[in-house]
Write a protein that holds these residues in place. Structure first.
Motif, PDB file in Angstrom:
ATOM      1  N   TYR A 145       8.990  -0.737  -2.046  1.00 13.95           N
ATOM      2  CA  TYR A 145       7.678  -1.601  -1.972  1.00 13.95           C
ATOM      3  C   TYR A 145       7.043  -1.615  -0.593  1.00 13.95           C
ATOM      4  O   TYR A 145       5.955  -2.210  -0.579  1.00 13.95           O
ATOM      5  N   ASN A 172       3.563  -0.515  -1.388  1.00 13.52           N
ATOM      6  CA  ASN A 172       2.777  -1.593  -1.864  1.00 13.52           C
ATOM      7  C   ASN A 172       1.977  -2.541  -1.031  1.00 13.52           C
ATOM      8  O   ASN A 172       0.991  -2.979  -1.219  1.00 13.52           O
ATOM      9  N   GLN A 205       1.374  -4.305  -9.572  1.00 14.90           N
ATOM     10  CA  GLN A 205       2.831  -5.097  -9.350  1.00 14.90           C
ATOM     11  C   GLN A 205       2.942  -6.284  -8.382  1.00 14.90           C
ATOM     12  O   GLN A 205       3.767  -7.275  -8.717  1.00 14.90           O
TER      13      GLN A 205
END
Length: 412
Positions: free
Chosen positions: A224, A227, A331
């Motif tokens: 992540y 992200n 997400q």
């Protein structure tokens, strides 16, 4: 084909640049059934859309294609008059049609125009020119096409595309006037809005939940880290989704972060209108850039000429597409919504459930305005050609003062 079964007329920009009508049997059959002047209209529109895709962007191509396609289908299947004889009343009739199109011209979801099979592109029978989709936060909702109603923004976009198309026809000596401009002036569906303007942004608290969630996800699972980097970069540097994605003539690189002789950091972005701009990079952002680079196994900060893709695919080569980046952003939005909903309630978290990637750019810019940053400096970072655009879109300080002064009015 009858008027209740419209057919797609134009593929994606890339497919149109390599277009061979024989590879599109249903479209070819549809055009063969039309009078010669209608086929010529299709050629005019094809040439215009190729010009838009080549000189603007693929995003602009898709936006204009949607409107020009609807217009041609209305001409071919409903009105049956050439575009070069249409006048203001005819354009107004077309707008009336767009406000209330046949139900069978409306879809409840997005469909591809053409389906590739055995080397041929077949027209997708599920595709419709108009689309009524449920809101992002309620995808399970079944929409009723009878309730279709275009927004003022959609109608404005229709006028922009049609006017651009007619200007192109004038430049090519096909038409001798632009009826769209006159029609827009007298359109009963366009209402001048002088009311309070709102933009798609997050509150300070919602942004903190989003950023904190991204950090927690990255701390728990290093996959992540991308992200987190995307979320922080889009908000802090006011980037559009496309400005982080790989495009035909541009791939964002690590070296697009650069340091000047006064130790100021900048980011080089390729934005709208094929314009490159340098965006100021705040000192508080650099630790996040270092964190991301460390995860990539790189030195803390980029060096001049570093030809490393900024957002690299985990599998495969090259940079990420806009669609891929959008999924990574979503997400985090989804996770932040769940976290804030459980801690602050549904109402407080609602905006996170509605939000999309463009909220990050708007949130960053709005917060800069509120902290008193000079409008001209912010306008340069945003890539606005005129600071009045920044002023009209983002300034909400005076609105907040107005709301505060009016909040305690008495009824009695």
């Amino acid at each position: 084909m009858n008027k209740f079964n419209p057919t797609p007329l134009f593929p994606t920009y890339v497919e149109l640049t390599e277009f061979n009508l024989s590879s599109y049997p249903q479209l070819s059959m549809f055009l063969d059934k039309q009078p010669i002047w209608m086929k010529q209209h299709w050629v005019w529109a094809r040439d215009y859309l190729l010009f838009i895709g080549r000189n603007k962007s693929e995003h602009t191509y898709m936006r204009f294609r949607n409107d020009i396609e609807k217009f041609l289908l209305w001409i071919f299947m409903i009105d049956k008059q050439p575009a070069d004889v249409l006048r203001k009343p005819d354009i107004l009739r077309y707008i009336d049609f767009c406000v209330s199109p046949p139900v069978k011209w409306i879809s409840g979801r997005l469909h591809d125009r053409f389906l590739l099979s055995n080397g041929y592109f077949s027209s997708n029978l599920e595709w419709k020119p108009f689309r009524l989709t449920p809101p992002k936060f309620d995808k399970a909702r079944i929409v009723d096409p009878k309730k279709y109603k275009p927004s003022l923004q959609t109608l404005e976009s229709t006028f922009v595309a049609l006017s651009s198309f007619y200007r192109h026809l004038i430049d090519e000596d096909i038409c001798f006037g632009n009826p769209v401009q006159l029609a827009k002036r007298d359109c009963k569906h366009l209402i001048k809005d002088s009311q309070v303007k709102t933009i798609s942004r997050l509150s300070e608290l919602q942004w903190q939940y989003l950023l904190n969630t991204a950090v927690e996800l990255a701390n728990d699972n290093s996959v992540y880290e991308r992200n987190l980097f995307i979320i922080a970069t889009m908000k802090t540097l006011f980037l559009r989704l496309a400005e982080l994605s790989e495009r035909e003539h541009w791939t964002p690189l690590m070296s697009h972060f650069w340091e000047d002789e006064d130790s100021n950091w900048w980011f080089k972005a390729y934005g709208k209108g094929k314009r490159i701009r340098d965006i100021t990079v705040p000192l508080g952002y650099l630790p996040l850039l270092k964190r991301y680079r460390e995860w990539r196994g790189l030195s803390p900060l980029p060096s001049r000429g570093e030809q490393i893709v900024l957002l690299e695919k985990i599998r495969g080569r090259g940079g990420l597409t806009s669609r891929h980046i959008s999924r990574l952003v979503q997400q985090v939005f989804d996770a932040a919504y769940q976290k804030m909903k459980s801690e602050k309630g549904v109402d407080a978290a609602k905006k996170l459930n509605e939000a999309a990637s463009h909220y990050l750019r708007h949130t960053g810019a709005s917060m800069e305005i509120e902290r008193g940053r000079p409008l001209k400096d912010l306008s340069e970072d945003l890539g606005h050609s005129n600071s009045s655009t920044t002023d009209s879109v983002y300034v909400q300080v005076e609105r907040k003062k107005r709301a505060s002064s009016g909040k305690n009015r008495k009824v009695e």
